[in-house]
Design a protein around this motif. Structure first.
Motif, short mmCIF file in Angstrom:
data_model
loop_
_atom_site.label_atom_id
_atom_site.label_comp_id
_atom_site.label_asym_id
_atom_site.label_seq_id
_atom_site.Cartn_x
_atom_site.Cartn_y
_atom_site.Cartn_z
N PRO A 167 -47.56 -24.00 14.54
CA PRO A 167 -48.36 -23.86 13.32
C PRO A 167 -47.50 -23.81 12.06
O PRO A 167 -46.27 -23.71 12.11
CB PRO A 167 -49.09 -22.53 13.54
CG PRO A 167 -48.15 -21.75 14.40
CD PRO A 167 -47.54 -22.75 15.33
N LEU A 168 -48.19 -23.85 10.93
CA LEU A 168 -47.50 -23.87 9.64
C LEU A 168 -46.69 -22.61 9.40
O LEU A 168 -45.71 -22.63 8.65
CB LEU A 168 -48.53 -24.06 8.51
CG LEU A 168 -48.01 -24.68 7.22
CD1 LEU A 168 -47.50 -26.09 7.46
CD2 LEU A 168 -49.11 -24.71 6.16
N THR A 169 -47.05 -21.52 10.04
CA THR A 169 -46.27 -20.29 9.88
C THR A 169 -44.85 -20.44 10.43
O THR A 169 -43.97 -19.65 10.09
CB THR A 169 -46.96 -19.10 10.60
OG1 THR A 169 -47.24 -19.47 11.95
CG2 THR A 169 -48.25 -18.72 9.88
N ASN A 170 -44.60 -21.47 11.24
CA ASN A 170 -43.26 -21.72 11.75
C ASN A 170 -42.39 -22.50 10.77
O ASN A 170 -41.22 -22.78 11.06
CB ASN A 170 -43.32 -22.47 13.08
CG ASN A 170 -43.72 -21.57 14.22
OD1 ASN A 170 -43.74 -20.35 14.09
ND2 ASN A 170 -44.07 -22.16 15.36
N ALA A 171 -42.95 -22.85 9.62
CA ALA A 171 -42.18 -23.60 8.63
C ALA A 171 -40.94 -22.83 8.19
O ALA A 171 -39.88 -23.41 7.95
CB ALA A 171 -43.05 -23.93 7.42
N LYS A 172 -41.05 -21.51 8.08
CA LYS A 172 -39.90 -20.70 7.69
C LYS A 172 -38.80 -20.80 8.73
O LYS A 172 -37.60 -20.89 8.39
CB LYS A 172 -40.32 -19.25 7.48
CG LYS A 172 -39.18 -18.33 7.08
CD LYS A 172 -38.50 -18.79 5.79
CE LYS A 172 -37.37 -17.84 5.43
NZ LYS A 172 -36.54 -18.37 4.33
N ALA A 173 -39.17 -20.80 10.00
CA ALA A 173 -38.18 -20.93 11.06
C ALA A 173 -37.47 -22.28 10.97
O ALA A 173 -36.26 -22.38 11.21
CB ALA A 173 -38.84 -20.77 12.43
N LEU A 174 -38.21 -23.33 10.62
CA LEU A 174 -37.59 -24.65 10.46
C LEU A 174 -36.61 -24.65 9.30
O LEU A 174 -35.55 -25.28 9.37
CB LEU A 174 -38.66 -25.72 10.27
CG LEU A 174 -39.61 -25.96 11.45
CD1 LEU A 174 -40.48 -27.18 11.19
CD2 LEU A 174 -38.85 -26.12 12.76
N GLU A 175 -36.95 -23.95 8.22
CA GLU A 175 -36.00 -23.85 7.11
C GLU A 175 -34.75 -23.09 7.53
O GLU A 175 -33.63 -23.45 7.14
CB GLU A 175 -36.67 -23.19 5.91
CG GLU A 175 -37.73 -24.07 5.26
CD GLU A 175 -38.35 -23.46 4.02
OE1 GLU A 175 -37.76 -22.53 3.43
OE2 GLU A 175 -39.43 -23.93 3.62
#
Length: 199
Positions: A167-175
């Motif tokens: 989900p979009l909440t994993n965007a921080k992990a990708l950063e």
């Protein structure tokens, strides 16, 4: 497909080159279409053009943000509402420890269909992914099925192996993965990239 890329810097220019090579119609949304960096990006992406951000998104099927976050605010303010439009966030920001650029982008673009992608490796690898001996993974996070599918399809077209990163909440992990990638470059050089091994 018509792809509007907000920004013509290293990442935006490299993505423009890759998307143009894959047969897409690329337009860069920039403050100064005559700048040296923009002219270089247009020259490297055959058939591409550059104009102001609001004009660039007209008729675009996909809008890609490839800006520094401190420059993104002004660009967002100059755009019309993007409700229902597919937006891909390729940005990174290291100054905010708790929140991703993608979450901030979603707040500022209500109703947009947003996915996070094209941010976990260096710009040098964006236009050369097809040439790798081991295909590189491209992680895509998002809540909207259309946006996620579009980002994954584009990743495939330019030579990556798309991986659904949740989900979009994993965007921080990708950063945060970029911090690891930067550490890896000190040993392996900037051509290093993530890959998935199943065995």
């Amino acid at each position: 497909m018509r792809i509007a890329i907000m920004g013509a810097g290293n990442v935006g220019g490299a993505l423009g080159t890759a998307f143009a090579a894959a047969g897409h119609d690329v337009v860069f949304g920039v403050r100064d279409a005559a700048s040296q960096k923009t002219r270089a990006a247009v020259a490297a992406a055959p058939g591409s053009t550059a104009t102001d951000p609001a004009a660039a998104i007209r008729g675009a099927d996909v809008i890609v943000f490839a800006l520094r976050w401190d420059a993104a605010e002004a660009t967002i303010a100059a755009l019309p509402p993007l409700s229902g439009r597919i937006v891909i966030d390729a940005m990174n920001r290291f100054s905010e420890p708790l929140r991703s650029t993608t979450e901030d982008l979603a707040d500022r673009l209500p109703g947009a269909k947003i996915a996070k992608a094209f941010n976990t490796t260096g710009f040098e690898n964006m236009s050369t992914a097809r040439d790798r001996s081991t295909p590189a993974a491209m992680f895509v996070a998002g809540d909207d099925a259309d946006a996620k599918r579009t980002a994954m399809d584009l990743a495939t077209e330019i030579g990556f192996v798309p991986e659904d990163a949740g989900p979009l909440t994993n965007a921080k992990a990708l950063e945060d993965m970029v911090k690891v990638w930067l550490a890896l470059t000190k040993v392996h050089g900037r051509g290093v990239a993530y890959a998935i091994s199943e065995r």
